[in-house]
Design an enzyme around this catalytic site. Structure first.
Site, PDB file in Angstrom:
ATOM      1  CG  ASP A 181      58.427  39.111  35.038  1.00  0.00           C
ATOM      2  OD1 ASP A 181      57.441  38.472  35.441  1.00  0.00           O
ATOM      3  OD2 ASP A 181      59.374  38.594  34.409  1.00  0.00           O
ATOM      4  CD  GLU A 243      57.407  37.118  39.496  1.00  0.00           C
ATOM      5  OE1 GLU A 243      56.781  36.059  39.378  1.00  0.00           O
ATOM      6  OE2 GLU A 243      58.178  37.532  38.613  1.00  0.00           O
TER       7      GLU A 243
HETATM    8  C1  NOJ Z   1      56.864  35.763  36.191  1.00  0.00           C
HETATM    9  C2  NOJ Z   1      55.642  35.766  35.342  1.00  0.00           C
HETATM   10  O1  NOJ Z   1      54.509  35.898  36.157  1.00  0.00           O
HETATM   11  C3  NOJ Z   1      55.639  34.460  34.571  1.00  0.00           C
HETATM   12  O2  NOJ Z   1      54.429  34.247  33.895  1.00  0.00           O
HETATM   13  C4  NOJ Z   1      56.826  34.444  33.654  1.00  0.00           C
HETATM   14  O3  NOJ Z   1      56.920  33.175  33.015  1.00  0.00           O
HETATM   15  C5  NOJ Z   1      58.136  34.713  34.390  1.00  0.00           C
HETATM   16  N1  NOJ Z   1      58.037  35.764  35.364  1.00  0.00           N
HETATM   17  C6  NOJ Z   1      59.246  35.099  33.426  1.00  0.00           C
HETATM   18  O4  NOJ Z   1      59.011  36.383  32.905  1.00  0.00           O
END
Ligand code: NOJ
Length: 473
Positions: A181, A243
């Site tokens: 993440d 991500e």
């Molecule tokens: C990306 C995640 O997919 C999302 O749902 C989240 O709010 C943010 N990162 C923060 O962790």
């Protein structure tokens, strides 16, 4: 590498399958639906976070990285899930959230020096609006997201060691990799300097507040790759997909340690042949694209691109070379919930997270209790009704996944009529009509699969149609 051309199915655990009638999906429910994933033909499942969480950000605020939230089950249930997934040939990916913990994580009380502090806020905005700094005592802590998500200080070796232990913990239980993440927020300017005004566009959508500033200090510090190297060191050759909220041209230092990164340019491209082509061209100029067109943050195919385009969008997603991520419900063309009030998520993302529609019953086979978020429209799209219907979206997605295995390597974008996106994939040609009018397509060979019957007739693509054909264009 198993993941090089894999289809990864994203499970949103709260909304996939409930087994105990409390209205919230759980691990036993997930396990009971593994046959659906095996039947669909995907290679792996990625589950959004299942760790204990106060739910300020629905699991992305973790209060214990090495436990399962009781609402989902326990470690024994997790082990059973991994075992049964593996028995079906399905890999299992966890979601790891290294940038921040929950404010209720014991680390925040016991190790304040593991977090990022400042005497006064600087001008960094949080991703969800407002300042990224909140006062605690006589200092301010940094939170790139909600105030309930304090950012960890990855320049503290104790943080690195603690997170490496977390990564090893789940790998020892058999998981096959991680979706990581918010990597762009992992490392910030060590001096926490103010952002100067933006000098050039960022390349991906930002909030107005963020867009005014250059994104050079609050995220993506040059030593991010060093932090990723420590993650890789703990993970061996497990699959790591990041991500990274950056245009693909900037992925390179990250991909030295990760296997793939989500291709946000395609995710945000409007349903327009030229825009889709530009996004694909940009992203395929380097390695490591993980294709994604929908998820729990931005919504589902049928709503994002229009119900009439959902099939062609699935055809595009599943014929690009590289790992492809399919969000639960997209295989049946499930729609997002109605826009408007978001009861749980302050950033308004409830509508992307409604339960999976297994049957046409009011609770859609998801729960015997009251679902935590209401069902959207199980009578309109559900797995049971589509499973034996050869003309359904579900049948198309299953056939696309099977066909994908035979396409061969390589991608070459083709010139095509306005409104038509076309490319060679291995020894096949793919063409997608993004318009509501019939359009000529550069497709010669026999159609292997189309989004609808008569998708291609006499070299002309039907409105909103897509085809995969044998031979080069
Ligand atoms: C990306 C995640 O997919 C999302 O749902 C989240 O709010 C943010 N990162 C923060 O962790």
């Amino acid at each position: 590498m198993w993941w090089a051309d894999a289809v990864v199915y994203q499970v949103y655990p709260r909304s996939f399958q409930d087994s105990d009638g409390d209205g919230v999906g759980d691990l036993a429910g997930m396990r009971s639906r593994l046959d659906h994933l095996a039947w669909l033909g995907v290679d792996a499942l990625w589950m959004s976070p299942i760790y204990p969480s106060p739910l300020a950000d629905f699991g992305y605020d973790v209060s214990d990285y090495t436990a399962i939230d009781p609402v989902f089950g326990g470690l024994a249930e997790f082990d059973a899930l991994v075992k049964e997934a593996h028995a079906r040939g399905l890999r299992v990916l966890m979601d790891v959230v290294p940038c921040h913990t929950s404010i209720e994580h014991p680390w925040f009380r016991e190790h304040p020096d593991w977090y990022v502090w400042r005497d006064e806020p600087n001008n960094w905005p949080s991703a969800f609006g407002g300042s990224a700094w909140t006062r605690r005592g006589d200092r301010f802590y940094l939170h790139s997201f909600y105030p309930e998500q304090p950012d960890l200080d990855w320049r503290n070796p104790e943080v690195v060691a603690a997170m490496q232990d977390v990564l090893r913990f789940w790998l020892a239980r058999g998981v096959d990799g991680y979706r990581i993440d918010a990597i762009d927020r992992l490392m910030k300017d060590p001096e926490l300097r103010d952002e100067p005004p933006a000098a050039e566009p960022f390349g991906l959508p930002l909030t107005d507040e963020e867009a005014k500033l250059a994104r050079i200090h609050a995220l993506n510090a040059p030593d991010t790759a060093e932090a990723l190297a420590t993650i890789r060191a703990a993970c061996g050759d497990a699959f790591l997909v990041g991500e990274i909220y950056l245009p693909s041209a900037k992925w390179q230092p990250y991909l030295e340690h990760l296997d793939a990164a989500f291709a946000f340019e395609l995710l945000f491209a409007p349903w327009d042949a030229g825009a889709l082509r530009a996004a694909i061209e940009a992203t395929t100029s380097g390695p490591g694209a993980a294709w994604v067109m929908s998820n729990h943050d931005f919504g589902r195919l049928a709503t994002r691109f229009g119900a009439e385009n959902a099939r062609a969008a699935a055809l595009l997603l599943l014929t690009l070379p590289g790992a492809a991520f399919l969000y639960q419900g997209d295989e049946i063309g499930q729609r997002d919930g109605p826009p408007g009030e978001s009861r749980y998520d302050r950033a308004g993302r409830d509508r992307y997270r409604h339960p999976m529609q297994w049957t046409g019953d009011p609770a859609a086979g998801f729960t015997t209790g009251t679902p935590w978020l209401p069902l959207v429209d199980p009578w309109h799209s559900n797995v049971e009704a589509q499973r034996d219907d050869p003309a359904s979206m579900l049948s198309l997605v299953r056939e696309l996944i099977a066909l994908r295995r035979t396409l061969g390597d390589g991608l070459r974008l083709l010139d095509a009529a306005p409104g038509v996106l076309a490319y060679e994939r291995g020894d096949h040609t793919v063409a997608v009509n993004t318009t509501g009018d019939a359009r000529p397509a550069p497709v010669g060979g026999e159609v292997a699969l189309g989004t609808q019957s008569a998708a291609l007739r006499d070299g002309t693509l039907a409105p909103h149609a897509g085809v995969v054909a044998a031979g080069r264009g």
